[in-house]
Design an enzyme around this catalytic site. Structure first.
Site, short mmCIF file in Angstrom:
data_model
loop_
_atom_site.label_atom_id
_atom_site.label_comp_id
_atom_site.label_asym_id
_atom_site.label_seq_id
_atom_site.Cartn_x
_atom_site.Cartn_y
_atom_site.Cartn_z
CG ASP A 136 5.76 63.44 89.00
OD1 ASP A 136 5.31 62.93 87.96
OD2 ASP A 136 5.42 64.57 89.41
CD GLU A 193 10.30 58.78 80.36
OE1 GLU A 193 9.47 57.94 80.02
OE2 GLU A 193 9.99 59.83 80.94
CG ASP A 248 9.42 61.41 85.16
OD1 ASP A 248 9.54 61.37 83.91
OD2 ASP A 248 8.32 61.35 85.74
#
Ligand SMILES: [Zn+2]
Length: 384
Positions: A350, A268, A184
């Site tokens: 996170d 992502e 992330d």
């Protein structure tokens, strides 16, 4: 084993003769690129006609008659400029990039020489129209047994010269391992791994940034068109170059490590363009350079036989509880830790997100992803 085109980049120090030829070549390359862009844009705007690389390339002799100075430089980089323009259009039509823009003198300058426009004897490189070989600083070895398919010379804003060799190489796949990881983009750390590890402080460039601000202030004060203005511009460009070098170096070390340690890597597919519009995030995002980092992960994964899974950018990785999959409506950016209202789990923002990215990535690669309503809800939440 997979045969891959790999670029090796080195700094070099041109002689006066060489830098004159290069300046001429860069100018002509820019001219041909811009002329091609204008011709193509006009043909489409006026007649709805889509010109190809071949059409533009066929115009080159005519262009040389009108502008005889184009014949002073090697014609190969000019042809390559039209190829680059063609690639820029392909990227635009595929939705990967903006509409091609005109090149200007202040940007990085580059010229690409195909194999018929340079000689390489395994040790020295001589470009077309040049009498002497380039003085290259070999900071690492270039595989000597292969002939580069092309070389690109460039000059950056800080007046540094680089040469990049493109070579085809057999890169052996890494042994298959079982570990998988979700990554992330963090704001307090550059990357958060689903293992809980936080890597890199995105503010590690803070000192350089102060220097940059100082150089920019000085540059702004100088009189336009003066020699001092140009000197100040080069100073700004040098600090910029240092920041870029350090960031690139850091990203390469980290992406290599992650590819070595994991068989499957989930990230992502963050739309950086959308996020940069949000001013609070803008600096942090451009500092950490997520897009470049993911690009490195992608090609290194491909070289090494690893799998990189990009998950939907609208997947609510932060707002989903990893334990029970409940999605909360709102999670302001300053909330670093939260308790799930459904199952009571205590979550680090996170780490929770990177675990969700891993889980989602594995389900995407196995069966095509999660159900639609989750994404719709996330999109609404993001645009508020
Ligand atoms: Zn929960």
């Amino acid at each position: 084993m997979s045969e891959t085109k790999r670029a090796y980049r080195y700094r070099f120090y041109p002689t006066d003769e060489q830098s004159t030829i290069l300046a001429q070549t860069f100018g002509c390359v820019r001219f041909v690129y811009n002329d091609g862009l204008q011709t193509r844009s006009l043909a489409y705007a006026e007649r709805g006609e889509k010109l190809s690389y071949g059409d533009l390339s066929a115009r080159l002799p005519h262009l040389k008659q009108t502008y005889p100075w184009l014949a002073d430089v090697s014609s190969v980089p000019l042809q390559q400029a039209l190829r680059h323009l063609n690639t820029a259009f392909e990227n635009f039509f595929a939705g990967r990039a903006r509409y091609p823009r005109f090149k200007c003198k202040q940007q990085k300058q580059a010229a690409t020489y195909a194999s018929n426009a340079f000689t390489w004897d395994g040790e020295t490189l001589t470009l077309a129209k040049m009498k002497t070989a380039l003085d290259i600083h070999w900071h690492r070895a270039l595989p000597r047994h292969v002939k580069p398919s092309s070389v690109t010379v460039s000059k950056d804003g800080a007046n540094r010269y680089f040469v990049s060799f493109l070579v085809a190489e057999d890169i052996p796949a890494l042994p298959i391992i079982t570990s998988m990881v979700g990554l992330d983009l963090g704001l307090t750390s550059m990357v958060i791994l689903s293992t809980g590890e936080a890597v890199g402080n995105p503010r590690f460039l803070q000192q350089d940034e102060k220097k940059l601000a100082r150089a920019q202030r000085r540059h702004a004060k100088k009189r336009k068109g003066s020699k001092n203005k140009e000197k100040a511009r080069v100073k700004v460009a040098r600090v910029h170059a240092r920041i870029c070098d350090r960031r690139r170096d850091y990203q390469h070390k980290l992406s290599t490590r992650i590819v070595h340690e994991n068989q499957v890597i989930c990230v992502e597919s963050l739309a950086v363009k959308n996020m940069v519009k949000n001013h609070c995030l803008a600096r942090a995002i451009s500092d950490v350079g997520w897009g470049e980092f993911v690009r490195q992960l992608a090609y290194k994964s491909q070289w090494s036989g690893r799998t990189l899974v990009k998950i939907d950018q609208w997947y609510p990785s932060s707002k989903t509880c990893y334990e029970c999959k409940q999605v909360v409506d709102d999670l302001p950016l300053d909330v670093r830790e939260w308790t799930c209202p459904a199952c009571g789990a205590w979550l680090d923002r996170d780490i929770n997100a990177s675990k969700n990215i891993l889980a989602e990535g594995l389900s995407v690669s196995a069966c095509g992803g999660s159900v639609r309503p989750v994404r719709v809800k996330a999109r609404q939440a993001t645009t508020q």
